[in-house]
Scaffold this motif. Structure first.
Motif, PDB file in Angstrom:
ATOM      1  N   ALA A   1      52.987  39.149  63.170  1.00 60.27           N
ATOM      2  CA  ALA A   1      54.109  38.982  62.225  1.00 60.27           C
ATOM      3  C   ALA A   1      55.099  40.139  62.262  1.00 60.27           C
ATOM      4  O   ALA A   1      56.095  40.106  61.522  1.00 60.27           O
ATOM      5  N   ARG A   2      54.870  41.133  63.083  1.00 62.10           N
ATOM      6  CA  ARG A   2      55.775  42.284  63.218  1.00 62.10           C
ATOM      7  C   ARG A   2      56.056  42.942  61.863  1.00 62.10           C
ATOM      8  O   ARG A   2      57.213  43.219  61.529  1.00 62.10           O
ATOM      9  N   LEU A   3      55.026  43.154  61.061  1.00 68.23           N
ATOM     10  CA  LEU A   3      55.228  43.732  59.732  1.00 68.23           C
ATOM     11  C   LEU A   3      55.323  45.252  59.807  1.00 68.23           C
ATOM     12  O   LEU A   3      54.697  45.881  60.663  1.00 68.23           O
ATOM     13  N   SER A   4      56.074  45.830  58.865  1.00 69.12           N
ATOM     14  CA  SER A   4      56.182  47.288  58.789  1.00 69.12           C
ATOM     15  C   SER A   4      54.831  47.880  58.405  1.00 69.12           C
ATOM     16  O   SER A   4      53.974  47.183  57.825  1.00 69.12           O
ATOM     17  N   ALA A   5      54.669  49.164  58.664  1.00 69.28           N
ATOM     18  CA  ALA A   5      53.401  49.826  58.334  1.00 69.28           C
ATOM     19  C   ALA A   5      53.167  49.787  56.826  1.00 69.28           C
ATOM     20  O   ALA A   5      52.034  49.608  56.363  1.00 69.28           O
ATOM     21  N   GLU A   6      54.247  49.920  56.042  1.00 66.95           N
ATOM     22  CA  GLU A   6      54.094  49.944  54.583  1.00 66.95           C
ATOM     23  C   GLU A   6      53.590  48.577  54.079  1.00 66.95           C
ATOM     24  O   GLU A   6      52.728  48.492  53.212  1.00 66.95           O
ATOM     25  N   LYS A   7      54.151  47.516  54.652  1.00 72.84           N
ATOM     26  CA  LYS A   7      53.715  46.175  54.246  1.00 72.84           C
ATOM     27  C   LYS A   7      52.258  45.955  54.640  1.00 72.84           C
ATOM     28  O   LYS A   7      51.456  45.440  53.846  1.00 72.84           O
ATOM     29  N   GLN A   8      51.916  46.374  55.839  1.00 70.17           N
ATOM     30  CA  GLN A   8      50.520  46.193  56.284  1.00 70.17           C
ATOM     31  C   GLN A   8      49.564  46.933  55.348  1.00 70.17           C
ATOM     32  O   GLN A   8      48.477  46.449  55.042  1.00 70.17           O
ATOM     33  N   ARG A   9      50.022  48.096  54.855  1.00 75.17           N
ATOM     34  CA  ARG A   9      49.151  48.885  53.970  1.00 75.17           C
ATOM     35  C   ARG A   9      48.903  48.141  52.649  1.00 75.17           C
ATOM     36  O   ARG A   9      47.767  48.032  52.204  1.00 75.17           O
ATOM     37  N   VAL A  10      49.975  47.603  52.028  1.00 78.35           N
ATOM     38  CA  VAL A  10      49.734  46.931  50.734  1.00 78.35           C
ATOM     39  C   VAL A  10      48.917  45.649  50.917  1.00 78.35           C
ATOM     40  O   VAL A  10      48.090  45.310  50.069  1.00 78.35           O
ATOM     41  N   ILE A  11      49.141  44.953  52.020  1.00 85.15           N
ATOM     42  CA  ILE A  11      48.342  43.735  52.261  1.00 85.15           C
ATOM     43  C   ILE A  11      46.864  44.123  52.380  1.00 85.15           C
ATOM     44  O   ILE A  11      45.981  43.455  51.856  1.00 85.15           O
ATOM     45  N   ARG A  12      46.611  45.253  53.032  1.00 86.09           N
ATOM     46  CA  ARG A  12      45.230  45.730  53.211  1.00 86.09           C
ATOM     47  C   ARG A  12      44.631  46.209  51.887  1.00 86.09           C
ATOM     48  O   ARG A  12      43.475  45.972  51.596  1.00 86.09           O
ATOM     49  N   GLU A  13      45.456  46.882  51.069  1.00 88.72           N
ATOM     50  CA  GLU A  13      44.896  47.625  49.925  1.00 88.72           C
ATOM     51  C   GLU A  13      45.035  46.939  48.572  1.00 88.72           C
ATOM     52  O   GLU A  13      44.441  47.391  47.596  1.00 88.72           O
ATOM     53  N   GLN A  14      45.832  45.881  48.472  1.00 84.82           N
ATOM     54  CA  GLN A  14      46.000  45.216  47.169  1.00 84.82           C
ATOM     55  C   GLN A  14      44.637  44.746  46.648  1.00 84.82           C
ATOM     56  O   GLN A  14      43.919  44.029  47.340  1.00 84.82           O
ATOM     57  N   LYS A  15      44.329  45.161  45.418  1.00 82.87           N
ATOM     58  CA  LYS A  15      43.014  44.792  44.856  1.00 82.87           C
ATOM     59  C   LYS A  15      43.143  43.554  43.972  1.00 82.87           C
ATOM     60  O   LYS A  15      44.221  43.259  43.463  1.00 82.87           O
ATOM     61  N   TYR A  16      42.017  42.901  43.754  1.00 86.12           N
ATOM     62  CA  TYR A  16      41.960  41.730  42.863  1.00 86.12           C
ATOM     63  C   TYR A  16      40.806  41.889  41.890  1.00 86.12           C
ATOM     64  O   TYR A  16      39.745  42.398  42.273  1.00 86.12           O
ATOM     65  N   PHE A  17      41.011  41.462  40.645  1.00 84.02           N
ATOM     66  CA  PHE A  17      39.931  41.486  39.660  1.00 84.02           C
ATOM     67  C   PHE A  17      38.936  40.377  39.953  1.00 84.02           C
ATOM     68  O   PHE A  17      39.341  39.217  40.103  1.00 84.02           O
ATOM     69  N   PRO A  18      37.650  40.703  39.954  1.00 85.41           N
ATOM     70  CA  PRO A  18      36.687  39.609  39.887  1.00 85.41           C
ATOM     71  C   PRO A  18      36.783  38.978  38.501  1.00 85.41           C
ATOM     72  O   PRO A  18      36.911  39.713  37.511  1.00 85.41           O
ATOM     73  N   VAL A  19      36.793  37.676  38.419  1.00 84.95           N
ATOM     74  CA  VAL A  19      36.864  36.999  37.113  1.00 84.95           C
ATOM     75  C   VAL A  19      35.871  35.834  37.107  1.00 84.95           C
ATOM     76  O   VAL A  19      35.813  35.062  38.065  1.00 84.95           O
ATOM     77  N   ASP A  20      35.107  35.732  36.022  1.00 86.60           N
ATOM     78  CA  ASP A  20      34.218  34.586  35.822  1.00 86.60           C
ATOM     79  C   ASP A  20      34.567  33.909  34.510  1.00 86.60           C
ATOM     80  O   ASP A  20      34.869  34.586  33.524  1.00 86.60           O
ATOM     81  N   LYS A  21      34.510  32.596  34.514  1.00 87.56           N
ATOM     82  CA  LYS A  21      34.616  31.867  33.250  1.00 87.56           C
ATOM     83  C   LYS A  21      33.411  30.940  33.175  1.00 87.56           C
ATOM     84  O   LYS A  21      33.114  30.222  34.127  1.00 87.56           O
ATOM     85  N   ILE A  22      32.736  30.978  32.028  1.00 84.86           N
ATOM     86  CA  ILE A  22      31.592  30.081  31.824  1.00 84.86           C
ATOM     87  C   ILE A  22      31.838  29.293  30.544  1.00 84.86           C
ATOM     88  O   ILE A  22      32.115  29.878  29.491  1.00 84.86           O
ATOM     89  N   PHE A  23      31.821  27.979  30.681  1.00 90.95           N
ATOM     90  CA  PHE A  23      32.151  27.083  29.565  1.00 90.95           C
ATOM     91  C   PHE A  23      30.864  26.480  29.018  1.00 90.95           C
ATOM     92  O   PHE A  23      30.095  25.877  29.775  1.00 90.95           O
ATOM     93  N   LEU A  24      30.653  26.652  27.712  1.00 87.85           N
ATOM     94  CA  LEU A  24      29.478  26.038  27.070  1.00 87.85           C
ATOM     95  C   LEU A  24      29.983  24.915  26.172  1.00 87.85           C
ATOM     96  O   LEU A  24      30.771  25.159  25.250  1.00 87.85           O
ATOM     97  N   GLN A  25      29.554  23.703  26.473  1.00 87.53           N
ATOM     98  CA  GLN A  25      29.936  22.587  25.581  1.00 87.53           C
ATOM     99  C   GLN A  25      29.006  22.574  24.384  1.00 87.53           C
ATOM    100  O   GLN A  25      27.782  22.575  24.532  1.00 87.53           O
ATOM    101  N   MET A  26      29.605  22.587  23.190  1.00 91.77           N
ATOM    102  CA  MET A  26      28.835  22.606  21.947  1.00 91.77           C
ATOM    103  C   MET A  26      28.941  21.251  21.267  1.00 91.77           C
ATOM    104  O   MET A  26      30.036  20.662  21.229  1.00 91.77           O
ATOM    105  N   GLN A  27      27.852  20.818  20.699  1.00 90.49           N
ATOM    106  CA  GLN A  27      27.775  19.489  20.102  1.00 90.49           C
ATOM    107  C   GLN A  27      28.729  19.358  18.916  1.00 90.49           C
ATOM    108  O   GLN A  27      29.236  18.305  18.619  1.00 90.49           O
ATOM    109  N   LYS A  28      29.013  20.436  18.225  1.00 90.50           N
ATOM    110  CA  LYS A  28      30.135  20.495  17.282  1.00 90.50           C
ATOM    111  C   LYS A  28      30.620  21.932  17.191  1.00 90.50           C
ATOM    112  O   LYS A  28      29.932  22.863  17.638  1.00 90.50           O
ATOM    113  N   GLN A  29      31.798  22.112  16.587  1.00 89.00           N
ATOM    114  CA  GLN A  29      32.394  23.453  16.539  1.00 89.00           C
ATOM    115  C   GLN A  29      31.898  24.143  15.259  1.00 89.00           C
ATOM    116  O   GLN A  29      32.651  24.314  14.297  1.00 89.00           O
TER     117      GLN A  29
END
Ligand SMILES: Cc1cc2nc3c(=O)[nH]c(=O)nc-3n(C[C@H](O)[C@H](O)[C@H](O)COP(=O)(O)OP(=O)(O)OC[C@H]3O[C@@H](n4cnc5c(N)ncnc54)[C@H](O)[C@@H]3O)c2cc1C
Length: 470
Positions: A300-328
């Protein structure tokens, strides 16, 4: 055997065999968009309105990426948003599409019931009536201000001067200047005691960039309410995708393995059920999270700066767990079903119809270190952990539990993370993430100051459309 480079050259040559009708198409300018999340979909939709030929290549069999609504395995009246859930009333770009496609909105957390804070083994009803007697070593002033008062003074206070920048697409400069502190350091610098910091941020990761949290706060401050699309937020990407499907402008099941450019064109190489294929255009838009795009740009002929952020950008691990309750069962006690906790299930939200007698969901929403702990467990243990935490915060949960659904965004091979994460010093990645490189453009929530929101994906798409159409 054909190697990758030969294949690419042959496929590109075939795609560009001179034919009169192709010239007419090329005159319209052709844009290949990789990724059919909200960023890719809205980019294609707007480009086509302007007369461009735009094609979206999506790896999965459905549109929407991190806007995903689960319905199977739950009571017919219930749906579970594994990703985007709330639309702040200030997110005008998101709301504009909701209106354009005639989608029905409902308030998110409409009633005025009380939230719970679960701290050091005890439950406290927060936000209604006098401040609880927190079991913490607080200074007299911290005790006088209470949890809400401290959040207002120490988190919202520093933002007063920035309120006017609430709608600017640029990360406000004073925030970038604060980007050297962790959240803990930022609050300590303002004189808060260790216990007060624990109380203000119950369960939150204090090693995050203070500026990132303030950016989120800045949004919350000018927000007076939140919406949800009745029946499921996936209707929003669904409506955009329908428009594109009608014009044959989206292809599902196409996993892009490489993005490249030369002096006169740009291309995406992909794998699908029929084999490999190169799709070439005047421009390519990468609307992929960097977490899954790190190895795609060798040609892709990317600049060194762009390659660095693509390499280093972090992401949060996220979990969602849904519990169905028979009533609220929490509602008759005057509780909203929302809680902040210092347990693995950091926060609970609830979703369901108005009547407390009808089934509802208690949703555990876990971001960061606790999500890593959950991901280390098998599915059964994750659900058991969540039921145990729900029982601690909302006694009666175990008895009313009926069914569970779970989502780990780190384990999703199309995402490898939930939301872009910026540690101290990294908020300055955003403009570099967004910057075009020759014929390749970059969209997605990680390229916007509304990162972590649908509005970020849409704003980034509109920016790219303007860049291409300039
Ligand atoms: C847990 C969670 C909670 C959230 N809560 C909210 C909220 O309450 N309100 C809100 O507004 N926003 C919320 N968001 C944020 C919002 O969902 C995102 O900002 C937005 O959907 C991101 O869109 P995107 O197009 O940038 O990326 P994505 O949605 O990630 O789209 C990328 C697309 O690329 C595809 N893809 C990946 N690899 C390839 C490949 N190699 N080839 C082809 N296709 C590929 C993926 O399948 C996906 O469809 C939340 C997100 C999460 C995860």
């Amino acid at each position: 055997m054909m190697n990758r480079r030969n294949f690419l050259a042959a496929a590109a040559a075939a795609a560009f065999a001179p034919a009169p009708f192709l010239r007419a198409v090329e005159a319209k300018r052709r844009v290949v968009i990789v990724g059919g999340g909200l960023a890719g979909l809205s980019c294609a939709y707007e480009l086509r309105k302007l007369g461009f030929e735009a094609i979206v290549l999506e790896g999965q069999g459905r549109p929407g990426g991190r806007v995903q609504t689960l319905r199977e395995g739950l009571d017919p009246g219930l749906s579970a948003e594994t990703g985007a859930t709330r639309i702040p009333d200030t997110h005008l770009m998101t709301l504009a599409y909701v209106r354009e496609f005639g989608l029905p909105l409902e308030p998110f957390k409409g009633d005025d019931l009380a939230d719970v804070v679960h701290l050091r083994g005890q439950n406290y009803v927060a936000g209604h009536g006098p401040e609880p007697d927190w079991p913490l070593q607080l200074t007299p002033e911290e005790r006088r201000l209470g949890r809400a008062g401290m959040a207002k003074r120490y988190l919202a206070g520093p933002l007063e001067q920035l309120k006017g920048s609430g709608s600017s697409p640029i990360v406000p400069r004073p925030l970038l200047e604060l980007d050297h502190y962790t959240l803990r350091q930022f609050l300590e610098k303002q004189g808060l005691s260790t216990d007060a910091i624990e109380l203000v941020l119950v369960g939150a990761d204090t090693s995050l960039s203070a500026a990132l949290l303030l950016l989120v706060e800045l949004n919350e401050q000018v927000t007076s309410g939140y919406f949800h699309i009745r029946g499921g937020n996936d209707q929003l990407p669904g409506a955009l995708a329908k428009q594109l499907e009608m014009g044959g402008a989206i292809r599902y099941g196409c996993r892009v393995t490489s993005i490249g450019q030369d002096d006169s064109s740009a291309w995406a190489l992909m794998e699908h059920a029929g084999g490999q294929e190169a799709v070439r255009g005047d421009y390519v838009v990468s609307a992929l999270p960097f977490s899954v795009a790190r190895n795609l740009f060798a040609e892709a002929r990317l600049s060194a700066e762009k390659q660095r952020v693509i390499r280093e950008q972090k992401y949060f691990p996220v979990d969602k767990i849904f519990l169905q309750m028979q009533k609220q069962f929490w509602k008759p006690k005057g509780q909203s079903g929302f809680a902040n906790t210092d347990l693995i299930s950091e926060r609970f939200w609830s979703l369901g119809p108005e009547s407390s007698e009808e089934r509802g969901l208690l949703l555990s929403y876990v971001i960061g270190g606790n999500a890593v702990k959950l991901d280390a467990m098998d599915l059964q243990s994750r659900v058991q952990q969540t039921i145990a935490d729900a029982e601690a915060v909302f006694p009666g949960a175990r008895e009313h539990f009926e069914a569970a659904r779970a989502k780990s965004w780190s384990e999703d091979p199309w995402q490898r993370g939930g939301l872009s994460r910026f540690d101290p010093g990294e908020l300055s990645f955003i403009p570099v993430n967004a910057r075009r490189e020759g014929r390749i453009f970059f969209a997605g929530e990680h390229t916007s100051r509304w990162n972590g929101w649908m509005q970020g994906a849409i704003e980034s798409a509109h920016r790219v459309v303007n860049e291409i159409n300039a």
